[in-house]
Design a protein around this motif. Structure first.
Motif, PDB file in Angstrom:
ATOM      1  N   MET A 199       0.834  -1.186   0.000  1.00 14.65           N
ATOM      2  CA  MET A 199       0.000   0.000   0.000  1.00 14.65           C
ATOM      3  C   MET A 199       0.876   1.247   0.000  1.00 14.65           C
ATOM      4  O   MET A 199       1.862   1.320   0.708  1.00 14.65           O
ATOM      5  CB  MET A 199      -0.913  -0.034   1.230  1.00 14.65           C
ATOM      6  CG  MET A 199      -1.898   1.074   1.283  1.00 14.65           C
ATOM      7  SD  MET A 199      -3.249   0.598   2.364  1.00 14.65           S
ATOM      8  CE  MET A 199      -4.581   1.267   1.475  1.00 14.65           C
ATOM      9  N   GLU A 200       0.502   2.229  -0.773  1.00 15.16           N
ATOM     10  CA  GLU A 200       1.287   3.436  -0.938  1.00 15.16           C
ATOM     11  C   GLU A 200       0.653   4.595  -0.170  1.00 15.16           C
ATOM     12  O   GLU A 200      -0.549   4.787  -0.198  1.00 15.16           O
ATOM     13  CB  GLU A 200       1.317   3.759  -2.433  1.00 15.16           C
ATOM     14  CG  GLU A 200       2.238   4.859  -2.815  1.00 15.16           C
ATOM     15  CD  GLU A 200       2.253   5.029  -4.319  1.00 15.16           C
ATOM     16  OE1 GLU A 200       1.779   6.080  -4.773  1.00 15.16           O
ATOM     17  OE2 GLU A 200       2.720   4.120  -5.019  1.00 15.16           O
ATOM     18  N   HIS A 201       1.494   5.357   0.542  1.00 21.65           N
ATOM     19  CA  HIS A 201       1.031   6.536   1.273  1.00 21.65           C
ATOM     20  C   HIS A 201       1.879   7.722   0.845  1.00 21.65           C
ATOM     21  O   HIS A 201       3.023   7.574   0.443  1.00 21.65           O
ATOM     22  CB  HIS A 201       1.172   6.333   2.784  1.00 21.65           C
ATOM     23  CG  HIS A 201       0.328   5.229   3.316  1.00 21.65           C
ATOM     24  ND1 HIS A 201      -1.018   5.356   3.522  1.00 21.65           N
ATOM     25  CD2 HIS A 201       0.649   3.969   3.669  1.00 21.65           C
ATOM     26  CE1 HIS A 201      -1.496   4.218   3.991  1.00 21.65           C
ATOM     27  NE2 HIS A 201      -0.499   3.351   4.086  1.00 21.65           N
ATOM     28  N   ILE A 202       1.317   8.904   0.982  1.00 22.85           N
ATOM     29  CA  ILE A 202       2.051  10.123   0.662  1.00 22.85           C
ATOM     30  C   ILE A 202       2.178  10.936   1.937  1.00 22.85           C
ATOM     31  O   ILE A 202       1.205  11.131   2.657  1.00 22.85           O
ATOM     32  CB  ILE A 202       1.314  10.954  -0.411  1.00 22.85           C
ATOM     33  CG1 ILE A 202       1.156  10.143  -1.685  1.00 22.85           C
ATOM     34  CG2 ILE A 202       2.061  12.249  -0.686  1.00 22.85           C
ATOM     35  CD1 ILE A 202       0.308  10.824  -2.737  1.00 22.85           C
ATOM     36  N   SER A 203       3.389  11.406   2.207  1.00 24.12           N
ATOM     37  CA  SER A 203       3.588  12.328   3.321  1.00 24.12           C
ATOM     38  C   SER A 203       4.263  13.570   2.752  1.00 24.12           C
ATOM     39  O   SER A 203       4.816  13.551   1.661  1.00 24.12           O
ATOM     40  CB  SER A 203       4.449  11.701   4.416  1.00 24.12           C
ATOM     41  OG  SER A 203       5.799  11.663   4.029  1.00 24.12           O
ATOM     42  N   SER A 204       4.189  14.652   3.497  1.00 23.45           N
ATOM     43  CA  SER A 204       4.862  15.865   3.048  1.00 23.45           C
ATOM     44  C   SER A 204       5.662  16.441   4.205  1.00 23.45           C
ATOM     45  O   SER A 204       5.332  16.225   5.370  1.00 23.45           O
ATOM     46  CB  SER A 204       3.861  16.894   2.524  1.00 23.45           C
ATOM     47  OG  SER A 204       3.066  17.392   3.563  1.00 23.45           O
ATOM     48  N   VAL A 205       6.705  17.146   3.851  1.00 23.71           N
ATOM     49  CA  VAL A 205       7.551  17.781   4.850  1.00 23.71           C
ATOM     50  C   VAL A 205       7.821  19.217   4.387  1.00 23.71           C
ATOM     51  O   VAL A 205       7.973  19.462   3.195  1.00 23.71           O
ATOM     52  CB  VAL A 205       8.861  16.976   5.056  1.00 23.71           C
ATOM     53  CG1 VAL A 205       9.756  17.053   3.847  1.00 23.71           C
ATOM     54  CG2 VAL A 205       9.604  17.409   6.284  1.00 23.71           C
ATOM     55  N   LEU A 206       7.794  20.166   5.337  1.00 28.89           N
ATOM     56  CA  LEU A 206       8.126  21.553   5.019  1.00 28.89           C
ATOM     57  C   LEU A 206       9.618  21.749   5.226  1.00 28.89           C
ATOM     58  O   LEU A 206      10.174  21.299   6.223  1.00 28.89           O
ATOM     59  CB  LEU A 206       7.348  22.528   5.902  1.00 28.89           C
ATOM     60  CG  LEU A 206       5.843  22.599   5.685  1.00 28.89           C
ATOM     61  CD1 LEU A 206       5.229  23.642   6.600  1.00 28.89           C
ATOM     62  CD2 LEU A 206       5.503  22.894   4.245  1.00 28.89           C
ATOM     63  N   THR A 207      10.263  22.407   4.278  1.00 27.64           N
ATOM     64  CA  THR A 207      11.704  22.631   4.335  1.00 27.64           C
ATOM     65  C   THR A 207      11.994  24.095   4.058  1.00 27.64           C
ATOM     66  O   THR A 207      11.436  24.671   3.128  1.00 27.64           O
ATOM     67  CB  THR A 207      12.423  21.752   3.277  1.00 27.64           C
ATOM     68  OG1 THR A 207      12.077  20.394   3.501  1.00 27.64           O
ATOM     69  CG2 THR A 207      13.925  21.897   3.364  1.00 27.64           C
ATOM     70  N   PHE A 208      12.868  24.676   4.880  1.00 27.88           N
ATOM     71  CA  PHE A 208      13.312  26.058   4.695  1.00 27.88           C
ATOM     72  C   PHE A 208      14.540  26.042   3.783  1.00 27.88           C
ATOM     73  O   PHE A 208      15.478  25.286   4.020  1.00 27.88           O
ATOM     74  CB  PHE A 208      13.640  26.692   6.048  1.00 27.88           C
ATOM     75  CG  PHE A 208      14.196  28.082   5.935  1.00 27.88           C
ATOM     76  CD1 PHE A 208      13.368  29.138   5.578  1.00 27.88           C
ATOM     77  CD2 PHE A 208      15.529  28.330   6.183  1.00 27.88           C
ATOM     78  CE1 PHE A 208      13.870  30.424   5.468  1.00 27.88           C
ATOM     79  CE2 PHE A 208      16.043  29.609   6.075  1.00 27.88           C
ATOM     80  CZ  PHE A 208      15.212  30.659   5.721  1.00 27.88           C
ATOM     81  N   VAL A 209      14.526  26.859   2.748  1.00 27.71           N
ATOM     82  CA  VAL A 209      15.619  26.891   1.771  1.00 27.71           C
ATOM     83  C   VAL A 209      16.127  28.326   1.630  1.00 27.71           C
ATOM     84  O   VAL A 209      15.467  29.158   1.023  1.00 27.71           O
ATOM     85  CB  VAL A 209      15.134  26.366   0.395  1.00 27.71           C
ATOM     86  CG1 VAL A 209      16.280  26.387  -0.608  1.00 27.71           C
ATOM     87  CG2 VAL A 209      14.535  24.979   0.510  1.00 27.71           C
TER      88      VAL A 209
END
Length: 94
Positions: A1-11
């Motif tokens: 099973m596939e899941h999507i997660s997201s992460v916030l990154t400061f650039v």
């Protein structure tokens, strides 16, 4: 099973334009505002954690975006020596 997660990154980018990336999408196109291309060897590609095509731009220079491409372009063009981005990067988890 596939899941999507997201992460916030400061650039943080330094040194002035060109910054080395291209934007596409935006609310006017009913799409998220994403980085469509990163110039190989450019400022955005030479970071410890480089920008990637598909990263969604959320904040530019402490301004939370409304999602319109023209707003983002104006903020990027108005950046003189530094450009600070907060991006959302999606990851697929298997």
């Amino acid at each position: 099973m596939e899941h999507i997660s997201s992460v916030l990154t400061f650039v943080p980018l330094e040194g002035g334009a060109p910054w080395g990336f291209t934007l596409q999408g935006g609310l006017e196109h009913r799409e998220p505002l994403i980085i469509s291309k990163v110039e190989e060897g450019g400022k955005s590609d030479s970071l410890e954690q480089p920008l990637l095509a598909g990263d969604e731009i959320i904040i530019i220079n402490d301004v939370e975006l409304t999602g319109y491409r023209q707003e983002a372009i104006a903020l990027v063009k108005g950046s003189y020596k530094t450009l600070q981005l907060t991006i959302r990067r999606y990851r697929f988890l298997y």
